[in-house]
Design an enzyme around this catalytic site. Structure first.
Site, PDB file in Angstrom:
ATOM      1  N   ASP A 313       3.223 -13.697   2.903  1.00 29.71           N
ATOM      2  CA  ASP A 313       3.262 -13.656   1.446  1.00 29.71           C
ATOM      3  C   ASP A 313       4.367 -14.514   0.835  1.00 29.71           C
ATOM      4  O   ASP A 313       4.220 -15.004  -0.285  1.00 29.71           O
ATOM      5  CB  ASP A 313       3.408 -12.208   0.964  1.00 29.71           C
ATOM      6  CG  ASP A 313       2.087 -11.445   1.060  1.00 29.71           C
ATOM      7  OD1 ASP A 313       1.029 -12.098   1.166  1.00 29.71           O
ATOM      8  OD2 ASP A 313       2.118 -10.208   1.030  1.00 29.71           O
ATOM      9  N   GLU A 316       3.439 -18.523   2.039  1.00 27.40           N
ATOM     10  CA  GLU A 316       2.155 -19.043   1.563  1.00 27.40           C
ATOM     11  C   GLU A 316       2.021 -18.914   0.041  1.00 27.40           C
ATOM     12  O   GLU A 316       1.579 -19.837  -0.630  1.00 27.40           O
ATOM     13  CB  GLU A 316       1.002 -18.296   2.251  1.00 27.40           C
ATOM     14  CG  GLU A 316       0.950 -18.575   3.751  1.00 27.40           C
ATOM     15  CD  GLU A 316      -0.059 -17.713   4.508  1.00 27.40           C
ATOM     16  OE1 GLU A 316      -0.403 -18.083   5.648  1.00 27.40           O
ATOM     17  OE2 GLU A 316      -0.495 -16.660   3.995  1.00 27.40           O
ATOM     18  N   GLY A 318       4.628 -17.459  -2.116  1.00 26.43           N
ATOM     19  CA  GLY A 318       5.877 -17.467  -2.881  1.00 26.43           C
ATOM     20  C   GLY A 318       6.227 -16.073  -3.372  1.00 26.43           C
ATOM     21  O   GLY A 318       5.585 -15.545  -4.274  1.00 26.43           O
ATOM     22  N   ASN A 400      -3.253  -8.040  -4.659  1.00 26.66           N
ATOM     23  CA  ASN A 400      -3.455  -6.601  -4.842  1.00 26.66           C
ATOM     24  C   ASN A 400      -2.169  -5.795  -4.685  1.00 26.66           C
ATOM     25  O   ASN A 400      -2.042  -4.703  -5.222  1.00 26.66           O
ATOM     26  CB  ASN A 400      -4.496  -6.106  -3.837  1.00 26.66           C
ATOM     27  CG  ASN A 400      -4.139  -6.458  -2.405  1.00 26.66           C
ATOM     28  OD1 ASN A 400      -3.797  -7.602  -2.115  1.00 26.66           O
ATOM     29  ND2 ASN A 400      -4.189  -5.504  -1.511  1.00 26.66           N
ATOM     30  N   TYR A 401      -1.190  -6.315  -3.910  1.00 29.15           N
ATOM     31  CA  TYR A 401      -0.021  -5.521  -3.567  1.00 29.15           C
ATOM     32  C   TYR A 401       1.173  -5.785  -4.456  1.00 29.15           C
ATOM     33  O   TYR A 401       1.406  -6.911  -4.871  1.00 29.15           O
ATOM     34  CB  TYR A 401       0.413  -5.822  -2.115  1.00 29.15           C
ATOM     35  CG  TYR A 401       0.079  -4.675  -1.207  1.00 29.15           C
ATOM     36  CD1 TYR A 401       0.849  -3.521  -1.229  1.00 29.15           C
ATOM     37  CD2 TYR A 401      -1.026  -4.717  -0.374  1.00 29.15           C
ATOM     38  CE1 TYR A 401       0.521  -2.445  -0.436  1.00 29.15           C
ATOM     39  CE2 TYR A 401      -1.352  -3.645   0.422  1.00 29.15           C
ATOM     40  CZ  TYR A 401      -0.574  -2.505   0.390  1.00 29.15           C
ATOM     41  OH  TYR A 401      -0.904  -1.441   1.164  1.00 29.15           O
ATOM     42  N   ASP A 402       1.949  -4.749  -4.711  1.00 27.16           N
ATOM     43  CA  ASP A 402       3.204  -4.891  -5.439  1.00 27.16           C
ATOM     44  C   ASP A 402       4.347  -4.464  -4.524  1.00 27.16           C
ATOM     45  O   ASP A 402       4.292  -3.370  -3.959  1.00 27.16           O
ATOM     46  CB  ASP A 402       3.215  -4.010  -6.696  1.00 27.16           C
ATOM     47  CG  ASP A 402       2.135  -4.418  -7.692  1.00 27.16           C
ATOM     48  OD1 ASP A 402       0.950  -4.293  -7.348  1.00 27.16           O
ATOM     49  OD2 ASP A 402       2.477  -4.858  -8.799  1.00 27.16           O
ATOM     50  N   HIS A 460       2.911  -4.230   7.089  1.00 33.01           N
ATOM     51  CA  HIS A 460       3.770  -5.030   6.205  1.00 33.01           C
ATOM     52  C   HIS A 460       5.085  -5.230   6.944  1.00 33.01           C
ATOM     53  O   HIS A 460       5.751  -4.248   7.280  1.00 33.01           O
ATOM     54  CB  HIS A 460       4.084  -4.299   4.900  1.00 33.01           C
ATOM     55  CG  HIS A 460       2.865  -3.906   4.117  1.00 33.01           C
ATOM     56  ND1 HIS A 460       2.366  -4.668   3.103  1.00 33.01           N
ATOM     57  CD2 HIS A 460       2.055  -2.832   4.205  1.00 33.01           C
ATOM     58  CE1 HIS A 460       1.300  -4.074   2.587  1.00 33.01           C
ATOM     59  NE2 HIS A 460       1.084  -2.951   3.247  1.00 33.01           N
ATOM     60  N   ASP A 469      29.178 -12.858   6.472  1.00 32.47           N
ATOM     61  CA  ASP A 469      30.463 -13.530   6.751  1.00 32.47           C
ATOM     62  C   ASP A 469      31.529 -12.484   6.485  1.00 32.47           C
ATOM     63  O   ASP A 469      32.130 -12.455   5.407  1.00 32.47           O
ATOM     64  CB  ASP A 469      30.677 -14.721   5.805  1.00 32.47           C
ATOM     65  CG  ASP A 469      29.924 -15.968   6.261  1.00 32.47           C
ATOM     66  OD1 ASP A 469      29.130 -15.881   7.217  1.00 32.47           O
ATOM     67  OD2 ASP A 469      30.145 -17.030   5.635  1.00 32.47           O
ATOM     68  N   ILE A 610      27.160 -16.624  12.206  1.00 26.24           N
ATOM     69  CA  ILE A 610      25.869 -16.095  12.662  1.00 26.24           C
ATOM     70  C   ILE A 610      25.023 -15.578  11.491  1.00 26.24           C
ATOM     71  O   ILE A 610      25.537 -15.252  10.421  1.00 26.24           O
ATOM     72  CB  ILE A 610      26.042 -14.966  13.721  1.00 26.24           C
ATOM     73  CG1 ILE A 610      26.899 -13.815  13.179  1.00 26.24           C
ATOM     74  CG2 ILE A 610      26.603 -15.539  15.011  1.00 26.24           C
ATOM     75  CD1 ILE A 610      27.049 -12.651  14.154  1.00 26.24           C
ATOM     76  N   HIS A 620       0.350   0.561   8.082  1.00 26.14           N
ATOM     77  CA  HIS A 620      -0.285   1.230   6.937  1.00 26.14           C
ATOM     78  C   HIS A 620      -1.738   1.570   7.257  1.00 26.14           C
ATOM     79  O   HIS A 620      -2.608   0.702   7.245  1.00 26.14           O
ATOM     80  CB  HIS A 620      -0.187   0.353   5.690  1.00 26.14           C
ATOM     81  CG  HIS A 620      -0.622   1.062   4.448  1.00 26.14           C
ATOM     82  ND1 HIS A 620      -0.602   0.493   3.212  1.00 26.14           N
ATOM     83  CD2 HIS A 620      -1.086   2.323   4.260  1.00 26.14           C
ATOM     84  CE1 HIS A 620      -1.048   1.361   2.320  1.00 26.14           C
ATOM     85  NE2 HIS A 620      -1.354   2.479   2.937  1.00 26.14           N
TER      86      HIS A 620
HETATM   87 CU   LIG Z   1      -0.279  -1.492   2.854  1.00 23.44          CU
END
Ligand SMILES: [Cu+2]
Ligand SMILES: *[C@@H]1O[C@H](CO)[C@@H](O)[C@H](O)[C@H]1NC(C)=O
Ligand SMILES: *[C@@H]1O[C@H](CO)[C@@H](O)[C@H](O)[C@H]1NC(C)=O
Ligand SMILES: *[C@@H]1O[C@H](CO)[C@@H](O)[C@H](O)[C@H]1NC(C)=O
Ligand SMILES: *[C@@H]1O[C@H](CO)[C@@H](O)[C@H](O)[C@H]1NC(C)=O
Length: 668
Positions: A313, A316, A318, A400-402, A460, A469, A610, A620
């Site tokens: 997400d 691809e 943003g 569809n997802y938030d 997800h 640092d 590092i 899910h």
């Molecule tokens: Cu899900």
């Protein structure tokens, strides 16, 4: 008087507009970049489309040296640009102050850059001028006015030759609902070549009923009374005003200060997060830079119409491009302040996202620390300190997802990272209308949520880039493993206890961590800086649930592209080019530029600069309550000071003093 006011505002705005080298590109800078490229005539013969424009990371050592004395000139401001022209991907660097192109190279690898909105919109419109699709709509008894289409990336499944820049289009019925994702037109596959902007492949393999619209519209005005469970409204009031201040993009609150930037790919970027020791004015650096590097969402359905749904997400679509304008009073509490963000459109012009971030002090009635002492004869002592923290929030809506991402700073010195999933499930149409029809040996790849509706299993994986640092950039990664020791010499009535065996990771191979594999604590420390009693200063990671790892086989193509999702925690040597967990180019990526490929170099990471990569993971499996909209589900982790302070900083915090607050009652 007017004149005086004018000058006052002029000067005060000049002062507050003093740019920080880490500030996001401003609207006027986007125009400088657009014009610099346009007037260069490099791309005069073919159209140029912008896929990414963002601030190029200033050289870290230059920035640190500027921070140590801001009278010196700051590092130059440059932009990094990815653009498509003539079927090629160009990488450019533009120096903003000199308005010049510093470099222009053609990327020759297999993968493709971020998608922009304009090309996705253009692709989504193609089916409506494509006769076979119009016939498919008719076959399903629908009118084109009640159908909408959206774009999906195609993934990579072992192709050896370089592919074209392709997208798949899926279409949904709206009709009597705005909840389009629950009404898929199953069976249709549309493939678009983005460079040609035309449909290059079309199949309509089967028809299953389109799930009904009834009961799926989630708008409040569509809900018929009586409402369901309902509490009374709550508000947050700060009688003495806000406790934080925002100067440009620099934020300070309580014992913290940090810089907040927006990037079209990463969304929120937190830099230079520094915390005060409670006995000194001095700020000590903790996090040089942190952001969401990638969000990998593989669906677990291998059939023709679903197998490719293995989305990245951030790389691809943003994570920042998909940011939603936050709604005051509901996305954030009443005491929040909002900031805007800007990205470049396909033609390079700046576009504003209003209220892209909110910043607020969170008080939920919890205590940060308390104690009641009854052990001293004649007195009862109770001390409680309310937990108040500072939250920076962004919401990214990818189709569809938030995803709600919270960065929460605590006076204890901890930073808490929370991701909340909500939105609408991506469901699959089916002819089944009842679970009893589904035979034992049939795998639905999910579960039946409603008539003709399967909620498909998926994951997800949200991966954070954390360039810690701690009191300086040379840090080390410590694995403090817990071991059971058996007391066998009879010296104690006890037969066992547990203790730590600490190991410092020498190279990257020592720092590929599966959290649940053994009981252990994981810390980043600075062995060059000690507390007064001689411990290495450090921070440790604490998981707050959602630490699932990928269950795909190692040779499965999506897993090759996101191999890092088999471990929650990786440590790599700092390299300015290694920022994106699944590669700079993620669309159709082949796994050749990921955390695990970098880690294979096995660089030394002991007492070096590092970067820690931490993945929050959710498996899910949908349940009926996730339909037709999904209640928020949160998980995350915390970075907690561990021998960083001399003592608990909370000892210096004060209880609330309500004596001069306006009188409020809850029985109005
Ligand atoms: Cu899900
Ligand atoms: C900071 O830099 C300025 C200009 O280079 C110099 O005059 C000043 O002495 C420096 N301050 C410190 C504390 O080093
Ligand atoms: C960090 O370590 C490197 C060697 O790995 C050394 O050259 C450098 O001076 C150190 N930097 C600081 C600020 O200690
Ligand atoms: C930095 O990262 C890039 C991309 O992975 C790589 O090509 C380069 O060799 C790396 N540099 C060092 C010094 O490791
Ligand atoms: C609480 O506020 C009142 C009024 O401003 C003040 O007189 C009092 O000293 C404060 N108490 C504490 C413990 O700060």
């Amino acid at each position: 008087m007017l004149l005086y006011l004018f000058f006052f505002f002029f000067f005060s705005s000049l002062l507050s507009c003093k740019a920080h080298p880490l500030d996001p590109l401003s609207p006027s800078e986007f125009i400088v970049i657009q014009q610099t490229i346009k007037t260069s005539n490099l791309f005069s013969s073919t159209p140029l489309y912008f896929q990414y424009i963002g601030l190029a990371d200033p050289d870290k050592l230059l920035l640190l040296s500027w921070l140590s004395n801001t009278s010196n000139s700051p590092p130059p401001r440059q932009a990094f640009i990815i653009a498509r022209s003539d079927h090629q991907t160009h990488e450019l660097h533009v120096d903003i102050s000199t308005k010049s192109i510093i470099s222009n190279t053609v990327y020759t690898g297999f993968s493709f850059p971020l998608l922009n909105f304009e090309e996705q919109t253009a692709a989504s419109n193609l089916p409506f001028n494509y006769t076979p699709f119009m016939n498919s709509i008719k076959k399903r008894g629908l009118k084109s006015s009640e159908v909408v289409c959206t774009t999906f990336t195609v993934g990579w499944f072992g192709e050896v030759k370089k592919s074209k820049r392709l997208l798949k289009i899926l279409c949904f019925a709206t009709g009597d609902t705005v909840n389009l994702y629950v009404r898929p037109l199953e069976g249709i596959t549309i493939v678009v070549d983005l460079d040609l902007m035309e449909i290059v492949d079309y199949t309509d393999r089967f028809v299953v009923p389109v799930p009904v619209a009834g009961g799926t519209d989630y708008r409040s005005k569509k809900q018929k009374p009586p409402f369901g469970p309902r509490g009374k409204p709550v508000t947050v009031v700060q009688p003495e005003g806000k406790g934080f201040s925002i100067d440009g993009h620099s934020i300070s609150w309580a014992n913290w200060k940090f810089h907040l930037s927006y990037d079209v790919r990463a969304g929120a970027i937190i830099s230079l997060a520094s915390v005060q020791a409670h006995d000194a004015k001095l700020y000590r650096l903790v996090l040089y830079k942190g952001f969401v590097s990638e969000v990998f969402v593989p669906y677990q359905d291998p059939t023709e119409e679903w197998y490719y749904k293995t989305f990245f997400d951030a790389g691809e679509f943003g994570f920042g491009l998909s940011a939603s304008s936050l709604q005051p009073m509901s996305d954030c509490p009443t005491n929040a302040e909002f900031l805007d963000g800007y990205y470049a459109a396909q033609n390079g012009s700046p576009v504003k996202i209003k209220n892209v971030f909110c910043v607020f002090e969170r008080y939920s009635g919890d205590s940060a620390w308390r104690h009641t002492e009854i052990g001293i004869p004649g007195m009862v002592i109770t001390e409680v300190r309310p937990e108040i923290s500072l939250v920076v929030r962004m919401v990214s809506t990818i189709g569809n997802y938030d995803y709600v991402t919270d960065w929460e700073f605590k006076t204890s010195g901890a930073i808490k990272f929370t991701v909340t999933l909500t939105g609408i499930l991506e469901v699959k149409g089916t002819s089944y209308t009842h679970a009893r029809q589904v035979e034992q040996d049939i795998d639905l790849y999910g579960s039946l949520l409603a008539k003709n509706t399967i909620g498909v299993n998926h994951d997800h994986f949200i991966t954070y880039y954390l360039d810690l640092d701690i009191d300086g950039y040379n840090n080390s990664f410590v694995k403090a493993k817990m071991k059971t020791v058996n007391v066998i010499d009879g010296s104690s009535p006890r037969k066992s206890y547990w203790t730590f065996v600490k190991e410092i990771a020498e190279t990257e191979a020592d720092a590929r961590i599966e959290l649940e594999a053994e009981p252990a604590e994981y810390l980043v420390v600075n062995t060059n800086k000690k507390t007064k009693i001689g411990n290495d200063v450090g921070y440790r990671f604490i998981s707050h649930g959602a630490s699932s790892i990928s269950l795909l086989s190692d040779d499965d193509y999506p897993q090759i592209r996101a191999g890092y999702t088999k471990k929650q925690l990786w440590v790599t040597a700092y390299n300015v080019s290694e920022k994106w967990a699944a590669g700079l180019y993620t669309d159709q990526s082949r796994g050749d530029d990921t955390i695990n490929t970098w880690s294979q170099r096995n660089r030394v990471i002991n007492n070096k600069d590092i970067v820690v990569w931490y993945t929050i993971g959710f498996h899910h499996a949908p349940y009926q309550e996730d339909f037709p909209l999904m209640p928020s589900l949160s998980g995350g982790f915390e970075l907690r000071p561990s021998n960083f302070f001399e003592t608990n900083p909370l000892i210096k915090t004060m209880p609330f003093n309500e004596t001069h607050w306006p009188k409020c009652t809850n029985n109005l």
